[in-house]
Design a protein around this motif. Sequence first.
Motif, mmCIF file in Angstrom:
data_model
loop_
_atom_site.group_PDB
_atom_site.id
_atom_site.type_symbol
_atom_site.label_atom_id
_atom_site.label_comp_id
_atom_site.label_asym_id
_atom_site.label_seq_id
_atom_site.Cartn_x
_atom_site.Cartn_y
_atom_site.Cartn_z
ATOM 1 N N ARG A 44 40.905 181.933 67.477
ATOM 2 C CA ARG A 44 41.358 183.287 67.174
ATOM 3 C C ARG A 44 42.663 183.516 67.902
ATOM 4 N NH1 ARG A 44 36.596 182.509 65.497
ATOM 5 N NH2 ARG A 44 35.545 183.967 64.117
ATOM 6 N N SER A 88 40.493 188.960 66.336
ATOM 7 C CA SER A 88 41.026 188.550 67.631
ATOM 8 C C SER A 88 39.956 188.755 68.701
ATOM 9 C CB SER A 88 42.272 189.372 67.976
ATOM 10 O OG SER A 88 42.800 188.969 69.229
ATOM 11 N N GLU A 89 40.129 188.096 69.813
ATOM 12 C CA GLU A 89 39.218 188.285 70.939
ATOM 13 C C GLU A 89 39.609 189.500 71.770
ATOM 14 O OE1 GLU A 89 39.387 184.421 72.734
ATOM 15 O OE2 GLU A 89 37.898 183.611 71.350
ATOM 16 N N SER A 90 40.782 190.098 71.467
ATOM 17 C CA SER A 90 41.218 191.275 72.218
ATOM 18 C C SER A 90 41.616 192.386 71.255
ATOM 19 C CB SER A 90 42.414 190.936 73.113
ATOM 20 O OG SER A 90 43.558 190.695 72.322
ATOM 21 N N GLN A 140 29.346 187.622 69.327
ATOM 22 C CA GLN A 140 29.259 186.184 69.117
ATOM 23 C C GLN A 140 28.013 185.626 69.811
ATOM 24 O OE1 GLN A 140 31.944 184.668 67.129
ATOM 25 N NE2 GLN A 140 31.872 186.869 66.812
ATOM 26 N N ALA A 174 30.313 186.947 73.769
ATOM 27 C CA ALA A 174 31.639 187.555 73.664
ATOM 28 C C ALA A 174 31.693 188.442 72.421
ATOM 29 C CB ALA A 174 32.709 186.467 73.578
ATOM 30 N N LEU A 184 34.062 189.916 69.173
ATOM 31 C CA LEU A 184 35.199 189.643 68.316
ATOM 32 C C LEU A 184 35.661 190.973 67.725
ATOM 33 C CD1 LEU A 184 36.883 187.353 67.083
ATOM 34 C CD2 LEU A 184 35.213 187.264 65.230
#
Length: 132
Positions: free
Chosen positions: A34, A67-69, A111, A115, A117
Amino acid sequence: MEESLRQLLVTHAPLTALVAQRVHWYEITQGTARPCIVMFSVGETPGYHMQGRDRLKSHRVQIDCQSESISGKLALARVVETLLSGYRGTVAGTEFRGIFKLMQRDRVDRQDNGASLKIRQQDFEIWSRPTS
């Protein structure tokens, strides 16, 4: 239209700076890095005139910016919207007569590793026809 839309995205330098070639239709393989983009065709309507059907079609396409952020999701979504909203042109055998943003929504997916997403979903109406 699908191949041409992907081509339009992966040849736009500000977008490839964020996702390289990670622009996919319908699904991504497990472990895909990502940020990335996943697109879905959610509707298609053929065009008609008084003599019958023409080659113009209206597509509704959902584009997920992942994205992860949050900042990464927003940056990616802004680049996609800036490129596509109001776009007209010909790409790889498809004449895009007009691309129009319809709506957007945000979501978070958990996830397996715990985490989250971050995803901004944008729906676009795309009027197109093949050039040949």
